[in-house]
Design a protein around this motif. Structure first.
Motif, mmCIF file in Angstrom:
data_model
loop_
_atom_site.group_PDB
_atom_site.id
_atom_site.type_symbol
_atom_site.label_atom_id
_atom_site.label_comp_id
_atom_site.label_asym_id
_atom_site.label_seq_id
_atom_site.Cartn_x
_atom_site.Cartn_y
_atom_site.Cartn_z
ATOM 1 N N LEU A 55 -8.259 15.196 10.188
ATOM 2 C CA LEU A 55 -8.237 14.176 11.237
ATOM 3 C C LEU A 55 -9.582 13.470 11.361
ATOM 4 N N HIS A 56 -10.652 14.227 11.258
ATOM 5 C CA HIS A 56 -11.992 13.626 11.313
ATOM 6 C C HIS A 56 -12.185 12.657 10.145
ATOM 7 N N GLN A 57 -11.785 13.072 8.959
ATOM 8 C CA GLN A 57 -11.922 12.213 7.778
ATOM 9 C C GLN A 57 -11.067 10.955 7.915
ATOM 10 N N MET A 58 -9.848 11.110 8.401
ATOM 11 C CA MET A 58 -8.947 9.967 8.536
ATOM 12 C C MET A 58 -9.456 8.978 9.581
ATOM 13 N N LYS A 59 -10.003 9.486 10.659
ATOM 14 C CA LYS A 59 -10.533 8.617 11.707
ATOM 15 C C LYS A 59 -11.617 7.701 11.144
ATOM 16 N N ARG A 60 -12.398 8.212 10.230
ATOM 17 C CA ARG A 60 -13.468 7.442 9.615
ATOM 18 C C ARG A 60 -12.946 6.554 8.482
ATOM 19 N N ALA A 61 -12.021 7.069 7.691
ATOM 20 C CA ALA A 61 -11.597 6.384 6.471
ATOM 21 C C ALA A 61 -10.531 5.303 6.688
ATOM 22 N N LEU A 62 -9.639 5.493 7.628
ATOM 23 C CA LEU A 62 -8.530 4.547 7.792
ATOM 24 C C LEU A 62 -8.991 3.105 8.031
ATOM 25 N N PRO A 63 -9.919 2.853 8.942
ATOM 26 C CA PRO A 63 -10.339 1.449 9.127
ATOM 27 C C PRO A 63 -10.969 0.846 7.866
ATOM 28 N N THR A 64 -11.716 1.647 7.136
ATOM 29 C CA THR A 64 -12.352 1.160 5.911
ATOM 30 C C THR A 64 -11.299 0.825 4.860
ATOM 31 N N MET A 65 -10.340 1.723 4.671
ATOM 32 C CA MET A 65 -9.266 1.468 3.711
ATOM 33 C C MET A 65 -8.480 0.217 4.109
ATOM 34 N N HIS A 66 -8.188 0.100 5.391
ATOM 35 C CA HIS A 66 -7.419 -1.038 5.900
ATOM 36 C C HIS A 66 -8.136 -2.351 5.595
ATOM 37 N N ARG A 67 -9.432 -2.410 5.893
ATOM 38 C CA ARG A 67 -10.200 -3.634 5.630
ATOM 39 C C ARG A 67 -10.217 -3.957 4.137
ATOM 40 N N SER A 68 -10.405 -2.931 3.297
ATOM 41 C CA SER A 68 -10.454 -3.148 1.844
ATOM 42 C C SER A 68 -9.150 -3.749 1.328
ATOM 43 N N ILE A 69 -8.049 -3.194 1.758
ATOM 44 C CA ILE A 69 -6.738 -3.664 1.284
ATOM 45 C C ILE A 69 -6.424 -5.044 1.857
ATOM 46 N N ALA A 70 -6.732 -5.271 3.131
ATOM 47 C CA ALA A 70 -6.448 -6.578 3.745
ATOM 48 C C ALA A 70 -7.202 -7.695 3.027
ATOM 49 N N LYS A 71 -8.432 -7.423 2.568
ATOM 50 C CA LYS A 71 -9.201 -8.444 1.850
ATOM 51 C C LYS A 71 -8.552 -8.795 0.511
ATOM 52 N N ILE A 72 -7.895 -7.827 -0.095
ATOM 53 C CA ILE A 72 -7.250 -8.068 -1.393
ATOM 54 C C ILE A 72 -5.981 -8.888 -1.216
ATOM 55 N N ILE A 73 -5.251 -8.628 -0.136
ATOM 56 C CA ILE A 73 -3.964 -9.306 0.077
ATOM 57 C C ILE A 73 -4.162 -10.785 0.422
ATOM 58 N N ARG A 74 -5.036 -11.090 1.348
ATOM 59 C CA ARG A 74 -5.402 -12.460 1.715
ATOM 60 C C ARG A 74 -4.224 -13.397 1.984
ATOM 61 N N ASP A 75 -3.359 -13.043 2.878
ATOM 62 C CA ASP A 75 -2.357 -14.005 3.338
ATOM 63 C C ASP A 75 -2.207 -13.838 4.852
ATOM 64 N N GLU A 76 -1.306 -14.602 5.435
ATOM 65 C CA GLU A 76 -1.186 -14.584 6.897
ATOM 66 C C GLU A 76 -0.731 -13.227 7.446
ATOM 67 N N HIS A 77 -0.127 -12.406 6.618
ATOM 68 C CA HIS A 77 0.352 -11.089 7.061
ATOM 69 C C HIS A 77 -0.468 -9.949 6.460
ATOM 70 N N SER A 78 -1.657 -10.241 5.988
ATOM 71 C CA SER A 78 -2.455 -9.217 5.301
ATOM 72 C C SER A 78 -2.760 -8.017 6.184
ATOM 73 N N ASP A 79 -2.963 -8.239 7.460
ATOM 74 C CA ASP A 79 -3.281 -7.135 8.359
ATOM 75 C C ASP A 79 -2.105 -6.161 8.483
ATOM 76 N N ILE A 80 -0.915 -6.700 8.626
ATOM 77 C CA ILE A 80 0.286 -5.871 8.757
ATOM 78 C C ILE A 80 0.580 -5.146 7.440
ATOM 79 N N ALA A 81 0.506 -5.876 6.341
ATOM 80 C CA ALA A 81 0.774 -5.265 5.028
ATOM 81 C C ALA A 81 -0.253 -4.178 4.728
ATOM 82 N N ALA A 82 -1.523 -4.434 5.013
ATOM 83 C CA ALA A 82 -2.567 -3.434 4.762
ATOM 84 C C ALA A 82 -2.324 -2.180 5.591
ATOM 85 N N ALA A 83 -1.909 -2.352 6.845
ATOM 86 C CA ALA A 83 -1.629 -1.194 7.699
ATOM 87 C C ALA A 83 -0.501 -0.343 7.110
#
Length: 185
Positions: free
Chosen positions: A112-140
């Motif tokens: 849980l400690h690792q996930m709390k730290r890693a999830l936002p970072t992973m989310h931002r990384s993936i959202a930057k790759i997707i780059r469309d109007e729904h990137s935030d939802i798809a990354a999540a």
């Protein structure tokens, strides 16, 4: 000690930490076992990490850094769907080297400690790759699928990749993953 040698020693200790954690979990982690696995003295280990907690925090950051560097290398020179597909393939390929599946049952607080730290970072990384109007939802969605496979130790990498591709809106295609032989699985 030169910076490169110091960095190499640090990586060796962190790799040894993974090995020792895999054998007995966080509660049974002894710095003397890590030192022996890394073939360093305990004073060297303490000089670099200060304590068991310092070592575990550094280990979590090390895994995150390895993930981030791997994603960057996987998508280098690629864009659009090809870049996204390469990132998804890397996520699947990285899963066996992640500590999460080893600790989900025996060390839930660590996970849980690792996930709390890693999830936002992973989310931002993936959202930057997707780059469309729904990137935030798809990354999540992609991060949640990946984390469930990481924690539960997905048995079929091709199925894992197919799930990620589907959630990302990519067309199904033949796996880009290297084939593992049945004995290695």
């Amino acid at each position: 000690m030169p910076i490169e040698a110091d960095s190499s020693l640090r990586r060796r200790i962190l790799d040894a930490t993974f090995t020792v954690l895999a054998r007995g979990g966080r509660r049974r982690l002894r710095l003397s076992d890590v030192a022996a696995e890394a073939q360093v003295s305990r004073p060297t280990l303490y000089r670099h990490f200060g304590s068991k907690e310092g070592l575990l925090e550094a280990f979590g950051l090390y895994e995150q850094d390895n993930f981030d560097a791997g994603i960057a290398a996987a998508i280098a020179g690629l864009s659009g769907p090809d870049g996204l597909d390469a990132a998804l393939a890397f996520i699947v390929e990285f899963q066996p080297s992640s500590s999460l599946h080893l600790f989900a049952e025996i060390e839930p607080d660590h996970v849980l400690h690792q996930m709390k730290r890693a999830l936002p970072t992973m989310h931002r990384s993936i959202a930057k790759i997707i780059r469309d109007e729904h990137s935030d939802i798809a990354a999540a969605a992609l991060v949640r699928i990946a984390v469930s496979h990481y924690m539960l130790g997905s048995g079929d990498p091709d199925q894992f990749l197919a799930e990620l591709r589907h959630a990302a809106g990519l067309e199904p295609r033949r796996s880009r993953l290297p084939r593992r032989n049945a004995a290695a699985s």
